[in-house]
Structures are given as C-alpha cells and as structure tokens.
Design an enzyme around this catalytic site. Structure first.
Site, PDB file in Angstrom:
ATOM      1  CG  ASP A  39       3.998 -12.971  16.038  1.00 34.31           C
ATOM      2  OD1 ASP A  39       4.629 -13.345  15.023  1.00 34.31           O
ATOM      3  OD2 ASP A  39       4.455 -13.029  17.195  1.00 34.31           O
ATOM      4  CG  ASP A  97       4.398 -12.586  10.916  1.00 34.25           C
ATOM      5  OD1 ASP A  97       3.320 -13.022  10.455  1.00 34.25           O
ATOM      6  OD2 ASP A  97       4.944 -13.031  11.962  1.00 34.25           O
ATOM      7  CD  GLU A 106       0.074  11.302   5.821  1.00 35.96           C
ATOM      8  OE1 GLU A 106      -0.178  11.286   7.030  1.00 35.96           O
ATOM      9  OE2 GLU A 106       1.236  11.164   5.379  1.00 35.96           O
ATOM     10  CG  HIS A 108      -0.465   4.547  10.730  1.00 37.36           C
ATOM     11  ND1 HIS A 108      -1.145   4.975   9.605  1.00 37.36           N
ATOM     12  CD2 HIS A 108       0.758   5.105  10.651  1.00 37.36           C
ATOM     13  CE1 HIS A 108      -0.359   5.750   8.897  1.00 37.36           C
ATOM     14  NE2 HIS A 108       0.799   5.858   9.497  1.00 37.36           N
ATOM     15  CG  ASP A 109       0.077   8.667  11.504  1.00 37.44           C
ATOM     16  OD1 ASP A 109       0.951   7.919  11.981  1.00 37.44           O
ATOM     17  OD2 ASP A 109       0.099   9.068  10.313  1.00 37.44           O
ATOM     18  CG  ASP A 122       4.482   8.868   4.572  1.00 35.12           C
ATOM     19  OD1 ASP A 122       3.557   8.745   5.381  1.00 35.12           O
ATOM     20  OD2 ASP A 122       5.611   9.295   4.872  1.00 35.12           O
ATOM     21  CG  ASP A 130       2.290   3.815   3.563  1.00 34.97           C
ATOM     22  OD1 ASP A 130       2.582   4.938   3.120  1.00 34.97           O
ATOM     23  OD2 ASP A 130       1.571   3.622   4.563  1.00 34.97           O
ATOM     24  CG  ASN A 173       7.514 -15.530  13.247  1.00 34.42           C
ATOM     25  OD1 ASN A 173       6.870 -14.627  13.795  1.00 34.42           O
ATOM     26  ND2 ASN A 173       8.669 -15.316  12.647  1.00 34.42           N
TER      27      ASN A 173
HETATM   28  C1  GLC Z   1       3.009  10.010   7.758  1.00 31.13           C
HETATM   29  C2  GLC Z   1       2.794   8.661   8.382  1.00 31.13           C
HETATM   30  C3  GLC Z   1       3.388   8.665   9.746  1.00 31.13           C
HETATM   31  C4  GLC Z   1       4.868   8.936   9.619  1.00 31.13           C
HETATM   32  C5  GLC Z   1       5.144  10.199   8.819  1.00 31.13           C
HETATM   33  C6  GLC Z   1       6.566  10.249   8.355  1.00 31.13           C
HETATM   34  O1  GLC Z   1       2.337  11.013   8.415  1.00 31.13           O
HETATM   35  O2  GLC Z   1       1.441   8.325   8.358  1.00 31.13           O
HETATM   36  O3  GLC Z   1       3.149   7.469  10.441  1.00 31.13           O
HETATM   37  O4  GLC Z   1       5.446   9.051  10.878  1.00 31.13           O
HETATM   38  O5  GLC Z   1       4.361  10.278   7.657  1.00 31.13           O
HETATM   39  O6  GLC Z   1       6.800   9.312   7.347  1.00 31.13           O
HETATM   40 CA    CA Z   2       6.230 -12.467  13.653  1.00 30.11          CA
END
Ligand code: GLC
Ligand code: CA
Length: 568
Positions: free
Chosen positions: A25, A33, A260, A334-335, A203, A102, A27
């Site tokens: 971050d 960010d 993905e 991240h999932d 995605d 993404d 700021n």
């Molecule tokens: C993918 C992403 C996930 C998101 C989902 C819907 O699986 O990695 O974070 O919630 O798609 O877009």
């Molecule tokens: Ca920030």
C-alpha cells in the site's frame, strides 16, 4: 522431448502472481495499489522471476475482489490511475520482466453499463450480451447452483426473465454465442496489448461455452443445487471461440496466455494447449487441488495422500508431453490455501524445510512454474477467530451454508475455513516486523497473518538460508539448465507414501529429484541405471545429504535433493 524456439520464451519462464489488494500500500489507505507494486519491482527482480501476473486491476464494485468488472478500460480507483499502470509496465519492462493481466470475460459486474442496459429492456441492443431464460420467477430454468451459493439464475421481474450467473448474482455471464460480445472482448484485449502488456491469465475460460440445452447437473458434495460443470465446462463451442480469439488477437502479438480451466482433464487441456491448434499456451488444471475434497467439497478437513498427488502430477507431466501440450505448475494462488499448511509442515519446526521441499518437487517438473506472493517466504495459513474477520464472499457463504443449512457446527466449519478459505492467501504481504508488517500505515482492508514478526521479507533477505534464496536458486536453475525445460519426466517408486522421486532425462543428462514429505528421515533408492555414474548435487535444502555408495540417499525431515548425472 519438447523442443523450443525463441518465440516460446514462456516455456522457460517463471511467473510471479501479485494480488494487488494485498501486496503493498503506497498511500496508506489500507489497500494495496499499483504504485505499491512498482515500489517492489526490485524485490521481484532479485527473486529472478520473468513474468508478473496481476489479479484484476479494473474498475469494479469489488463484490468478488475485482472479478466483477464494471469497466474493462479503467483502473480501479483505489489501485491508482492509468498513468500509474503505465509506469508499472514501463518499470517492469526496464527490468527485463514481463507483465500479464487477468482477463475476466466469462462474466462482467452487474454494474457494467452493458448489463444495466441489458436488463432495462428486452429490446435493448445489449440485452443479448447476457444469457436470459423466460420464466415466472417461481420455477428455475434448471437446477444449476452458483459457485458462491444459491441458484445460478436470478429473476428480473420487469423482463419476466432469469439471467445466468455461474458466480455471484453480481457477476452475470456474458453470452459468447453473440458475435458482438466476442468482438467487444477482442477490442478490450487489443486495448491492453497496444499498451504493451505481455499476455493474459484468462479467468474460468473453460466455462465460456454453455450447452444450449442447459441440462440439469448432478447434485454432488451435499450441495443444495446441481453442478453446472457438465453444461458449462468445455462446452461445444469453446475451442471455436478460442481459435477465433487466437486468429483475431493473440496471434498478432508476442505474448503468453494461460487459461484457468476448472473441470478440465488432459484431453481438453491438450486441445487448449497443443501449439498446432492455436488456442492458448497453457492452462491451470485443478486435479491436485481436488485431492483433499470430500463429501463437503473444497471445505473439507481431509488431507491429501502423497501417492495420489504423485499420480496427478505424473499423469499431467506425461499427458501433456505426449500430446505436444504444455503444463503450468502451481501449488497456490489467490483462491487456494497456503501450500506449507496444505501440503507441508505448516507452522512447525520444519516449516521452511517443507516450503523448500515443495518448491523443489514442483519446480523441477516440466512446465511453467507460478509462484504466488508470499510462497517464496513459506507463508502459512491464517486463523481468524471470528468469521467477521473474513472478507471473502466464498468463505462467508460457506460459513452460512455449513452453519445454517447443513448444521455442521462451528468447530467443523471453522476448521474447514482455517484449512481452505481463500483469505489464507489474501492476508497482506509481510514486508518487515514494523507495524502492519510494513504493508500499510493505515488500517489494512483485511487482517494480517499474526506470524509476520517471524515471516517477513526483511528478515528473509538477511538470512542466506531462507526460503526466498532457495526459490531464487530454483528459478535460476531453470534458466541455466535446459533439461528442466525439456527433459522427459519419469516417476520413481510410485506407491511410496513418504517420498516423491522422479527423473528428468535428456540425451546427455539425467536429473534425479527427491523430496521427503515427512518429519522423519527417509531413504530413497537411486535407480540402478544411475549408480556408479558421476553426479553433482545441484540443490538441496540441507547442507549435506548422505549418499550411500550412490545406491541410496538419506533425506532428513522434509529434505529435498536434486542430482545432475552425465549419461556417459
Ligand atoms: C476464478 C478466480 C476467482 C473468482 C472466480 C470468478 O476462479 O480465480 O478468484 O472468484 O474465477 O471470477
Ligand atoms: Ca493504497
């Protein structure tokens, strides 16, 4: 053996995934960010990665942390401005790294102007940008359940129609049957490619083409609704769409693409990634992520079995190599939960050793490795004591479902959340022992993992034995030893539940890779073809590994070792 030409730089690259909201971050508003990422590029350069993938940075109401996009050509204001983005891109390229974005085009946000127009009237030209079924508001068009709970159908009274949303109701699915939708997407892609981005992570790309019959799905994993996978994953036109996208856009740029692809096996993955078919470069499959699912699905307390993990990796290594496809390699994103907690030694005395061992057995495979932020520190899962501290839509929904509908009780529910919540991966990146781990001087949007005093970048960089420097070495080995990119994979000792060992073979050399998944010492046999041959230990997480007359090696707890042999 896979051979490579220069335009296939992505075959010998390593990708680092940045979750912008939780990275840095600049700021002090508590939210990571884009300028914050730019500040840390030298850190990523030091790690040695080639490509940076950013989770969505576009304008979004953030119902699903940016996977609900309301304007594809604007930056989410809390992340910064377009000029901040251009600085990031320029500074990334200056350091000889690449940047990929993404691409979220299975659905938009319900706040996207297309959707607002679409639901205003059946006659609106944007109506057909989405997927609608006539109905009375009482009987759903089919039994599909959304990924985040409830049905995939939402009724709009005024139109007498339901729209489809495979994810949250604020994420309506786009109608890819409509050629205008496809052209809109290609234009969005060109917009970013013309700015100089180096590719896309796409995605849930396997879900774009739906079975026009919209058949009911099987009800699995104690769910209230049927699974949409049969009717939406790898649907009848998916490969046509991607070939069109490739022809119109992808083929015109020197870029990398990774799709993905939930619910995709080898057969479909080969179709996506066989270079001769001109679709994508690689895909993310989920087979190893499913090993610890049970009757409650992802949110189980079951642990994986090593022989099954080896079976999955081996099937993909061989399957893709045989069919001219290409693997992506990942432990986390991240999932997903943190790999040290899920597959390694969690917060125990063997945490760093297990982090390095996991890195070794993955990075020595064929494919393009992805490192998720914090993995290079051996970060662990986080236990928030109150459900209120969780921010993730999936976690909140599961909590409700397990507590209210399934009555699984709070012990089980919280235990499964500790093991599997996506927020495990989303706690702020710990930069130092300073307040809020140096992530922000404000109030972080999500709580930190309290172990940041022990696990943080500053301390890691001062410790030459850290997970970071081990990952740095794994990455540099890939850059210097072609056998890691090209060698043929051969699994050894497949039923062993304690160790994972395999070979990578080329004409002149052999790599022998071994990892110990237990807290006890383990013996690993050296294959007879390699005994008596000269070898060199090229990386290990211990200073010495006992190598008894080259017939067997002794791996200490969570030990890993890679030997390079000359064939002659
Ligand atoms: C993918 C992403 C996930 C998101 C989902 C819907 O699986 O990695 O974070 O919630 O798609 O877009
Ligand atoms: Ca920030």
């Amino acid at each position: 053996m896979t051979t490579m030409n220069d335009s296939e730089w992505w075959r010998k690259s390593v990708v680092y995934q940045v979750y912008p909201k939780s990275f840095n971050d600049s700021n002090d508003d508590g939210i990571g960010d884009i300028p914050g990422i730019t500040e840390k590029l030298d850190y990523l350069k030091e790690l040695g990665v080639d490509i940076i993938w950013l989770n969505p940075i576009y304008k979004s109401p953030q119902v699903d942390n940016g996977y609900d996009i309301s304007n594809y050509r604007e930056i989410y204001s809390k992340f910064g401005t377009m000029s901040d983005f251009q600085t990031l891109l320029k500074e990334t390229h200056k350091r000889k790294m690449r940047l990929i974005l993404d691409l979220v085009v299975n659905h938009t946000s319900s706040e996207h102007p297309w959707f607002k127009a679409a639901k205003s009237s059946k006659d609106d030209p944007h109506h057909d940008y989405y997927i609608w079924k006539d109905g009375d508001g009482k009987k759903l068009p089919n039994n599909w359940g959304s990924s985040f709970g409830g049905p995939t159908w939402e009724y709009v009274d005024k139109l007498g129609q339901y729209y489809l949303h495979l994810f949250a109701k604020q994420q309506p699915d786009l109608n890819w049957e409509n050629p205008r939708v496809r052209q809109e997407v290609y234009n969005i892609m060109r917009f970013w490619l013309e700015k100089g981005v180096d590719g896309f992570r796409m995605d849930v790309i396997s879900l774009l083409s739906k079975d026009p019959a919209y058949p009911d799905g099987p009800v699995i994993q104690n769910k209230a609704y049927g699974s949409y996978y049969k009717g939406a994953a790898n649907g009848p036109k998916i490969h046509d769409y991607l070939q069109e996208m490739n022809r119109e856009v992808l083929s015109k740029y020197d870029i990398v693409t990774v799709g993905e692809t939930p619910h995709t096996g080898i057969d479909d993955a080969v179709k996506y990634t066989d270079a001769k078919r001109h679709e994508l470069n690689m895909v993310f499959h989920f087979d190893h992520m499913h090993l610890d699912y049970d009757e409650n699905g992802k949110f189980s307390t079951k642990r994986f079995k090593l022989s099954e993990l080896k079976e999955v990796f081996t099937r993909w290594q061989n399957g893709m190599a045989q069919h001219n496809g290409w693997n992506s390699l990942y432990w986390s994103n991240h999932d997903q939960a943190r790999p040290v907690t899920r597959f390694g030694a969690d917060d125990s005395e063997w945490r760093t050793q297990s982090a390095k061992m996991l890195g070794t057995v993955l990075h020595m495979q064929q494919g393009t490795p992805f490192v998720y932020q914090g993995e290079e520190l051996g970060m662990t899962n986080t236990r928030f004591t109150s459900i209120e501290d969780y921010q993730d839509i999936e976690t909140k929904n599961i909590y409700h479902d397990f507590m209210e509908n399934k009555k699984l009780g709070s012990d089980y529910t919280m235990k499964s959340i500790y093991l599997k919540s996506r927020d495990n991966a989303r706690t702020p990146m710990p930069w130092s022992q300073a307040e809020n781990a140096g992530f922000t001087k404000g109030t972080p949007w999500i709580k930190l993992n309290p172990n940041y005093k022990e696990i943080n970048v500053q301390d890691t960089l001062r410790d030459k034995n850290s997970v970071f420097y081990y990952y740095q070495k794994l990455i540099s080995l890939r850059h210097t030893l072609p056998i890691i990119t090209n060698g043929k994979y051969v699994l050894l000792d497949k039923d062993n539940e304690s160790t994972y060992s395999y070979l990578r073979e080329s004409d002149k050399q052999v790599l022998f890779v071994a990892g110990n998944f237990t807290a006890d010492k383990q013996i690993v046999q050296v294959p007879s073809s390699l005994r008596e041959k000269d070898s060199q230990l090229i990386i290990s997480n211990y200073e010495t590994v006992e190598n008894n007359n080259s017939t067997q090696i002794e791996l200490p707890p969570y030990g890993a070792a890679v030997y390079l042999y000359d064939k002659k």
